[in-house]
Structures are given as C-alpha cells and as structure tokens.
Design a protein around this motif. Structure first.
Motif, PDB file in Angstrom:
ATOM      1  N   ASP A 150       0.860  -1.193   0.000  1.00 39.46           N
ATOM      2  CA  ASP A 150       0.000   0.000   0.000  1.00 39.46           C
ATOM      3  C   ASP A 150       0.891   1.236   0.000  1.00 39.46           C
ATOM      4  O   ASP A 150       1.181   1.810   1.046  1.00 39.46           O
ATOM      5  CB  ASP A 150      -0.923  -0.028   1.216  1.00 39.46           C
ATOM      6  CG  ASP A 150      -1.853   1.165   1.288  1.00 39.46           C
ATOM      7  OD1 ASP A 150      -2.041   1.844   0.259  1.00 39.46           O
ATOM      8  OD2 ASP A 150      -2.378   1.429   2.387  1.00 39.46           O
ATOM      9  N   GLU A 151       1.326   1.625  -1.186  1.00 39.86           N
ATOM     10  CA  GLU A 151       2.276   2.732  -1.323  1.00 39.86           C
ATOM     11  C   GLU A 151       1.722   4.036  -0.767  1.00 39.86           C
ATOM     12  O   GLU A 151       2.463   4.848  -0.204  1.00 39.86           O
ATOM     13  CB  GLU A 151       2.638   2.906  -2.798  1.00 39.86           C
ATOM     14  CG  GLU A 151       3.709   3.942  -3.057  1.00 39.86           C
ATOM     15  CD  GLU A 151       4.017   4.088  -4.537  1.00 39.86           C
ATOM     16  OE1 GLU A 151       4.871   4.923  -4.878  1.00 39.86           O
ATOM     17  OE2 GLU A 151       3.401   3.367  -5.354  1.00 39.86           O
ATOM     18  N   GLN A 152       0.415   4.258  -0.898  1.00 41.10           N
ATOM     19  CA  GLN A 152      -0.196   5.512  -0.473  1.00 41.10           C
ATOM     20  C   GLN A 152      -0.622   5.515   0.999  1.00 41.10           C
ATOM     21  O   GLN A 152      -1.034   6.557   1.519  1.00 41.10           O
ATOM     22  CB  GLN A 152      -1.424   5.808  -1.348  1.00 41.10           C
ATOM     23  CG  GLN A 152      -1.107   5.929  -2.831  1.00 41.10           C
ATOM     24  CD  GLN A 152      -0.098   7.022  -3.115  1.00 41.10           C
ATOM     25  OE1 GLN A 152      -0.167   8.112  -2.545  1.00 41.10           O
ATOM     26  NE2 GLN A 152       0.849   6.738  -3.999  1.00 41.10           N
ATOM     27  N   GLY A 153      -0.563   4.367   1.662  1.00 37.71           N
ATOM     28  CA  GLY A 153      -0.924   4.308   3.073  1.00 37.71           C
ATOM     29  C   GLY A 153      -2.403   4.511   3.345  1.00 37.71           C
ATOM     30  O   GLY A 153      -2.782   5.111   4.355  1.00 37.71           O
ATOM     31  N   THR A 154      -3.247   3.972   2.480  1.00 34.04           N
ATOM     32  CA  THR A 154      -4.693   4.193   2.612  1.00 34.04           C
ATOM     33  C   THR A 154      -5.426   3.030   3.267  1.00 34.04           C
ATOM     34  O   THR A 154      -6.628   3.135   3.523  1.00 34.04           O
ATOM     35  CB  THR A 154      -5.320   4.454   1.227  1.00 34.04           C
ATOM     36  OG1 THR A 154      -5.026   3.346   0.369  1.00 34.04           O
ATOM     37  CG2 THR A 154      -4.763   5.726   0.610  1.00 34.04           C
ATOM     38  N   HIS A 155      -4.744   1.926   3.548  1.00 36.78           N
ATOM     39  CA  HIS A 155      -5.413   0.747   4.088  1.00 36.78           C
ATOM     40  C   HIS A 155      -4.830   0.350   5.439  1.00 36.78           C
ATOM     41  O   HIS A 155      -3.656   0.568   5.710  1.00 36.78           O
ATOM     42  CB  HIS A 155      -5.282  -0.443   3.138  1.00 36.78           C
ATOM     43  CG  HIS A 155      -5.943  -0.237   1.815  1.00 36.78           C
ATOM     44  ND1 HIS A 155      -7.312  -0.297   1.648  1.00 36.78           N
ATOM     45  CD2 HIS A 155      -5.428   0.040   0.592  1.00 36.78           C
ATOM     46  CE1 HIS A 155      -7.608  -0.078   0.377  1.00 36.78           C
ATOM     47  NE2 HIS A 155      -6.485   0.130  -0.280  1.00 36.78           N
ATOM     48  N   SER A 156      -5.669  -0.257   6.292  1.00 35.27           N
ATOM     49  CA  SER A 156      -5.219  -0.902   7.520  1.00 35.27           C
ATOM     50  C   SER A 156      -5.408  -2.400   7.344  1.00 35.27           C
ATOM     51  O   SER A 156      -6.196  -2.834   6.497  1.00 35.27           O
ATOM     52  CB  SER A 156      -6.025  -0.404   8.719  1.00 35.27           C
ATOM     53  OG  SER A 156      -7.381  -0.767   8.575  1.00 35.27           O
TER      54      SER A 156
END
Length: 217
Positions: free
Chosen positions: A185-191
């Motif tokens: 998750d390159e954009q850091g949008t998921h947990s």
C-alpha cells in the motif's frame, strides 16, 4: 505452519505504482477499449472499471463482451519501453537472495511482460516460475482457480504460502484458502483489518517481514 513458498504479484508490487508502468499500461488499455468499443477515450476508464468489478480484468471484459483476440490484446498493451520506468534494484536483489523459500511470480499479465520487468529490475534469477494469464487459462485473479492452480504447481498448501499483492480485491480468495497475505500500500490508505494480515508500503518492507527482520508474519 512454517512458510514454504511465496507468490509475488508483479506490477505495483515488485516496483511501486508511482514508477509509471501502470499508467503507461492503462493508457494503452484505454486506447484499445476505445478502438474496440467505439466509446470516447475519456469514457474508457469507467467502462474498464465496470469490467474490473464484474470480471476481474479489462481483458476478461473484452473477451466476454466483444470476443477480442487475446494475443492481439496482449501484444498491444504490453509493448512498452520498460527501461524508461524501471532500473536495476540492488536492494531488492539482496533481499530476495536471503529468501530460503520457493517463489513464483503470480500475475494477470503475460509471462513475456513479467520476464521483461524482472530483467529490468535485475532480479530474474530469483524467479524460476512465472504463473501468468495463460497459465490460469485466462481465468485471472481474483478467480479462485488461479490460486489453486499456482499452489498445485508449487506442490505446497495454502497455509504454507504467503501472497504479496498490491490489489486489495485479489486478497480475499487467498485468505479464504488459508494463505497469509501482505498488501503493498504505497499511499498508506489501508489498515490490515479485514484486508490482509499485514499492510506495508513497499516490497522491501514486505521482504523484511518475511525474512523476520521486523517481527513475524
């Protein structure tokens, strides 16, 4: 159960989406969809998205609804200059060299595209097996058969296998079968909750996790 094998997605996983390869592929897919369907170019992304939700890939949508020639599509989409986007990745090479597990590329792209990506990154020697869209008999991820065919070819169980993947929609079948999963998750949008066992920003972090450098998978 101890790990025995890793399945690696290719595009957006072994290198970041921000490298631009996927953008170039998307532009070619949009143009191809426009040519086949007669839609406006700016309408092609929405049409492709509807096929992605319904079928899993643009190609499957084109096959089901327009009976396109598969090989013509694959040649048209993947004929891009990868050296303008990718370069040898020595850190990735070193991390892969530490792995003491069976490994394979697990991609909806054709094998020749995967091989060119691996050569561009300088890591082809680490991947003796490429499970591609033809190997899946054009039943791509997230179709469950793609996962079971790969496991059978490797001779391992799902519980012995980890999947590293950048597309959340491709993780549920792996988890249902019992694989461990790492989402890039390159954009850091998921947990991790409900999506993957682990969420990391890039392939290096994923491999450090597998290698035991930052906890256990």
């Amino acid at each position: 159960m101890a790990l025995a094998a890793i399945l690696f997605d290719l595009d957006g996983t072994l290198y970041p989406r921000s490298a631009g390869v996927q953008r170039a592929l998307d532009e070619r897919m949009n143009a191809y969809v426009q040519q086949i369907t007669g839609c406006a170019l700016d309408e092609a992304p929405a049409l492709r998205h509807s096929w992605f939700i319904r079928y899993g890939t643009t190609l499957t949508g084109l096959q089901r609804e327009y009976h396109v020639d598969v090989e013509d599509y694959l040649r048209a989409i993947h004929n891009i200059r990868l050296d303008t986007f990718l370069a040898r990745d020595r850190e990735l090479d070193a991390l892969l060299d530490r792995l003491d597990l069976r490994r394979a590329i697990f991609t909806n792209s054709p094998a020749e595209h995967a091989a060119r990506v691996l050569r561009a990154l300088g890591v082809a020697q680490h991947f003796p097996l490429i499970f591609d869209i033809r190997f899946f008999e054009f039943q791509p991820k997230p179709n469950r058969i793609a996962y079971t065919r790969a496991l059978d070819a490797l001779g391992v169980t799902a519980s012995e296998t980890v999947l590293i993947e950048d597309t959340p929609q491709n993780l549920p079948p792996a988890r249902e079968l019992g694989m461990r999963t790492i989402l890039i998750d390159e954009q850091g949008t998921h947990s991790p909750d409900g999506i993957a066992d682990h969420v990391v920003p890039d392939i290096r972090a994923a491999l450090r996790l597998v290698n035991g450098d930052v906890g256990r998978i």
